[in-house]
Design a protein around this motif. Structure first.
Motif, PDB file in Angstrom:
ATOM      1  N   UNK A 118       5.029  73.501  35.986  1.00 55.93           N
ATOM      2  CA  UNK A 118       5.903  74.060  34.950  1.00 55.93           C
ATOM      3  C   UNK A 118       6.165  75.540  35.220  1.00 55.93           C
ATOM      4  N   UNK A 119       5.118  76.279  35.567  1.00 56.84           N
ATOM      5  CA  UNK A 119       5.258  77.706  35.858  1.00 56.84           C
ATOM      6  C   UNK A 119       6.224  77.915  37.019  1.00 56.84           C
ATOM      7  N   UNK A 120       6.097  77.104  38.064  1.00 56.45           N
ATOM      8  CA  UNK A 120       7.013  77.213  39.198  1.00 56.45           C
ATOM      9  C   UNK A 120       8.457  76.965  38.759  1.00 56.45           C
ATOM     10  N   UNK A 121       8.661  76.048  37.830  1.00 53.15           N
ATOM     11  CA  UNK A 121      10.010  75.791  37.321  1.00 53.15           C
ATOM     12  C   UNK A 121      10.617  77.025  36.673  1.00 53.15           C
ATOM     13  N   UNK A 122       9.822  77.738  35.866  1.00 54.18           N
ATOM     14  CA  UNK A 122      10.314  78.966  35.236  1.00 54.18           C
ATOM     15  C   UNK A 122      10.618  80.035  36.290  1.00 54.18           C
TER      16      UNK A 122
END
Length: 397
Positions: free
Chosen positions: A246-250
């Motif tokens: 999820x962090x990588x998506x942001x």
């Protein structure tokens, strides 16, 4: 065992309880647990509680400015380096990384190699040290020098390499918890190689193969870096595989669009959390907000939709995520050629990307924290770059 308990207590005590590191002279020799000796060179930065030095194997020669390693040093009863050290000892030994590279047929893996660690006594004080690969410019400096925009191809190539790293550390029972441009460093010698650093928040989510249970802890709410941290982290839940994805998506959204919708009010952690929850329920709205033009990066939307349905303890299909990003490259008429397309940064200014091997001068420190390993000049504390090495609070309010 007493040292472990002391380090754990130090981590809980907070920064006001930690001692400052003494400055070691060039030529100081430290001996690691395997009885290997390392000679320290000039310091490349000083943080709030420790220092980073150029380093090489001990010999009669002084440590050159092209030294292959750095040594991180902190007073032994401080916590940050202890936490990071445990990750490197369990998951970043050179033979482990090389075995993975061969098995997966990778060109490289963006995890710095761990070369040794130990305790060093000086003037009646005990210091913990760790020896690891030396790296170069961090992506945050390059991102800012590039008008806070990366190309779509660059974003997808970066993300493919980061997925390789995440799969590796996840398979070794750890989640990172703080993926961001400032924690991504380029190789000193290969500008198309990117490394994930700063394992101070790394969490062993699956010790001995048993996944930790989902549990909300009010004391841990909003851990990480506010812009990027996962919804789980906002709720006080320990880092996990889905949280890292999820962090990588942001990160992908910010690198490509230049902003995230909740950046206007980062001081209100609950607002940031609620914004992320709202946009998770309507990813199309998130894409419309960040990419108002017609040509939207559909692969990022698909990536986030896939993250959205992951369970807390579920093992992701990393290849499925790679395939999504590869489809994005294909849609723009490109392919996975391993080229990041980044310019180099020296002293805050963009330089043309090196295309041929040349004699390299040692660049200035490029915005790491004490948890970063960097290529740097010998100018340290009084430079703007050196000041960037002071320990950053991980939760930015």
């Amino acid at each position: 065992m007493p040292r472990v308990k002391a380090a754990a207590a130090a981590r809980k005590a907070g920064p006001t309880k930690r001692r400052l590191a003494e400055r070691f002279p060039a030529g100081e020799v430290v001996t690691d647990m395997a009885k290997k000796q390392w000679k320290l060179g000039l310091p490349v930065g000083q943080g709030g509680f420790g220092c980073i030095y150029l380093a090489d194997k001990n010999s009669s020669k002084s440590v050159s400015t092209d030294a292959p390693c750095v040594v991180k040093v902190e007073p032994s009863d401080n916590g940050p380096l202890f936490t990071e050290l445990k990750f490197y000892q369990r998951a970043a030994k050179p033979e482990q990384i090389q075995k993975w590279i061969c098995a997966r047929k990778l060109q490289y893996l963006g995890v710095p190699k761990y070369w040794g660690s130990g305790l060093h006594d000086k003037n009646g004080q005990s210091y913990r040290f760790m020896v690891m690969d030396r790296l170069g410019s961090d992506l945050q400096k390059i991102y800012e020098a590039s008008a806070k925009r990366f190309s779509r191809k660059t974003v997808l190539q970066l993300s493919l390499k980061i997925l390789d790293v995440l799969e590796y550390i996840h398979e070794h029972e750890y989640a990172h918890g703080d993926i961001k441009a400032a924690n991504l460093l380029l190789s000193c010698t290969h500008p198309d190689q990117v490394y994930l650093v700063d394992y101070g928040l790394a969490y062993r989510y699956c010790p001995e193969g048993i996944h930790k249970e989902y549990k909300e802890d009010p004391k841990r709410r909003h851990d990480g870096t506010m812009e990027f941290t996962s919804i789980d982290a906002h709720n006080g839940v320990a880092p996990s595989r889905r949280g890292d994805l999820e962090i990588l998506g942001y990160c992908m959204i910010q690198w490509l669009s230049g902003h995230l919708p909740w950046e206007d009010n980062l001081k209100d952690a609950n607002y940031v959390r609620d914004s992320k929850i709202r946009y998770r329920e309507n990813i199309a709205s998130l894409m419309d907000t960040c990419f108002p033009e017609k040509n939207k990066p559909d692969e990022i939307a698909k990536y986030l939709e896939t993250v959205k349905v992951l369970g807390y303890a579920e093992k992701p299909s990393y290849q499925s995520f790679r395939d999504i990003l590869l489809q994005g490259l294909c849609a723009m008429g490109s392919k996975d050629d391993g080229r990041l397309g980044l310019s180099l940064v020296e002293n805050g200014a963009l330089k043309a990307k090196a295309r041929t091997k040349r004699k390299r001068e040692v660049p200035g420190i490029t915005g790491g924290s004490l948890d970063d390993t960097t290529c740097s000049s010998t100018k340290t504390d009084e430079t703007p770059q050196g000041r960037c090495l002071r320990t950053r609070k991980r939760v930015r309010k």
